[in-house]
Enzyme design. Structure first.
Site, PDB file in Angstrom:
ATOM      1  N   TRP A   6      28.327   8.004  27.119  1.00 22.94           N
ATOM      2  CA  TRP A   6      28.779   6.193  27.717  1.00 22.94           C
ATOM      3  C   TRP A   6      27.399   6.692  28.795  1.00 22.94           C
ATOM      4  CZ3 TRP A   6      34.329   7.275  28.869  1.00 22.94           C
ATOM      5  CH2 TRP A   6      34.954   6.745  27.963  1.00 22.94           C
TER       6      TRP A   6
ATOM      7  N   GLY B 215      19.333   1.422  22.242  1.00 23.36           N
ATOM      8  CA  GLY B 215      19.610   0.773  22.844  1.00 23.36           C
ATOM      9  C   GLY B 215      18.215  -0.698  22.552  1.00 23.36           C
TER      10      GLY B 215
ATOM     11  N   GLU C 189      16.790  10.433  17.677  1.00 28.70           N
ATOM     12  CA  GLU C 189      17.211   9.312  18.058  1.00 28.70           C
ATOM     13  C   GLU C 189      15.298   9.322  18.716  1.00 28.70           C
ATOM     14  OE1 GLU C 189      20.622   8.921  19.906  1.00 28.70           O
ATOM     15  OE2 GLU C 189      19.222  10.176  21.667  1.00 28.70           O
TER      16      GLU C 189
ATOM     17  N   SER D 107      20.641   2.974  17.932  1.00 28.57           N
ATOM     18  CA  SER D 107      21.591   0.988  17.822  1.00 28.57           C
ATOM     19  C   SER D 107      22.533   1.032  16.946  1.00 28.57           C
ATOM     20  CB  SER D 107      20.094   0.447  18.230  1.00 28.57           C
ATOM     21  OG  SER D 107      20.106   0.381  18.997  1.00 28.57           O
TER      22      SER D 107
HETATM   23  C1  PEP Z   1      22.083   7.063  22.602  1.00 31.84           C
HETATM   24  O1  PEP Z   1      22.338   6.827  23.951  1.00 31.84           O
HETATM   25  O2  PEP Z   1      21.541   8.207  22.342  1.00 31.84           O
HETATM   26  C2  PEP Z   1      21.543   6.191  22.010  1.00 31.84           C
HETATM   27  C3  PEP Z   1      21.720   5.574  20.792  1.00 31.84           C
HETATM   28  O3  PEP Z   1      21.898   4.101  22.183  1.00 31.84           O
HETATM   29  P1  PEP Z   1      21.368   3.233  21.366  1.00 31.84           P
HETATM   30  O4  PEP Z   1      23.095   3.694  20.313  1.00 31.84           O
HETATM   31  O5  PEP Z   1      22.636   2.136  22.731  1.00 31.84           O
HETATM   32  O6  PEP Z   1      20.925   2.679  20.416  1.00 31.84           O
END
Ligand code: PEP
Length: 227
Positions: A7, A156, A150, A186
Site C-alpha cells: 500500500w 507505478g 520488480e 503495474s
Molecule cells: C510496488 O509498489 O511494489 C508496485 C509493483 O507498484 P505498482 O503495482 O503500482 O506498479
C-alpha cells in the site's frame, strides 16, 4: 501462488478497516497486505497476514524513525518487505542494508519479501543480469524468504514487462536462489492472467491495484484460478 499488496504511503487506520470490510479473497491463494506502519495494528486484527514495508536490523537503539523486527512480531505482524525500489531510490537503501534487514527479520521469525529489479537505464545498458546477480547475491538462503522481481521502470508507471521479459528474469533469479519469485510492476486484473500463468512466476507484488478492494479481490481470484 502468493499475492501481496504494497500500500506504500496510503491508507490510515480508518481506511484500512474500510478496505477489509470490502475485501474478499477466495481459498487457494496466499494473500498478504503491507499497510503503512500506523495502520499495522488495525490490519493485524483482520484475517489476512500482514507485513510491514520495512524493518530495521537492530533489536533497538538510537535509530529515529525505524522499527525493529521484535516490535513487529509483538504487534502480530508476520513479515516485511525489504529493499523496495522506492527505499533504494529515495532513502539510500543499499544491497548491504537490504541484506542486514533481511537477516535480522528472518532471525526474529518474520517472513521476508525481498525486492530486486533493474532501472530502465540499467536495462538499456544491457546490465539487467549483472544487477539482478548483485542484488540476489546478498539475500539470505532461507525458507521464509521470497523474492519479488520488480523492474523499476514498470513500478507505478503503467508499463508492464511482457510475460516473456518477466519469465526470463524470473528464470535467472531462480537459477541464483531457490525460492518463490513474485512479479511486481503495474500488475492489475487486466494483465494478471498472462503474467501469472508463466511457469517461473509464483505470484505478484501489487502496488496501485492493491489499494482498491474490488480490484485486489479480483487479482486474488485470478491467482486462485491459476493455482
Ligand atoms: C510496488 O509498489 O511494489 C508496485 C509493483 O507498484 P505498482 O503495482 O503500482 O506498479
Amino acid at each position: 501462488m502468493l499475492i501481496a499488496g504494497n500500500w506504500k504511503m496510503f491508507k490510515g487506520p480508518a481506511e484500512t478497516l474500510a478496505f477489509f470490510d470490502a475485501f474478499d479473497a477466495p481459498e487457494g491463494v496466499d494473500v498478504v497486505v503491507c499497510p503503512p506502519f500506523v495502520s499495522l495494528e488495525a490490519a493485524v486484527g483482520e484475517e489476512w497476514p500482514v507485513y510491514a514495508q520495512n524493518v530495521h536490523w537492530a533489536a533497538d537503539g538510537a535509530f529515529t524513525g525505524e522499527t525493529s523486527a521484535a516490535m513487529l512480531v509483538e504487534l502480530g505482524v508476520q513479515g516485511s518487505l525489504v529493499g523496495h525500489s522506492e527505499r533504494r531510490l529515495f532513502f539510500g537503501e543499499t544491497d548491504d542494508t537490504v541484506q542486514r534487514r533481511a537477516e535480522a527479520a528472518l532471525a526474529s521469525g518474520l517472513k521476508v519479501i525481498a525486492c530486486v529489479g533493474e532501472t530502465e537505464a540499467e536495462r538499456e545498458a544491457g546490465e539487467m543480469e549483472a544487477v539482478l546477480r548483485r542484488q540476489v547475491a546478498v539475500l539470505p538462503r532461507h525458507a521464509c524468504l521470497v523474492i519479488a522481481y520488480e523492474p523499476v521502470w514498470a513500478i507505478g508507471t503503467g508499463k508492464t514487462a511482457t510475460p516473456e521479459m518477466a519469465e526470463e528474469a524470473h528464470g535467472l533469479i531462480k537459477s541464483l536462489h531457490d525460492t518463490r519469485v513474485l512479479y511486481g510492476g503495474s500488475v492489475k486484473p487486466e494483465n494478471a492472467a498472462d503474467l501469472l500463468s508463466q511457469p517461473s512466476i509464483d505470484g505478484a507484488l501489487v502496488g496501485g491495484a492493491s489499494l482498491d478492494a474490488a480490484s485486489f479481490s479480483s487479482l486474488c481470484r485470478i491467482a486462485a484460478s491459476l493455482s
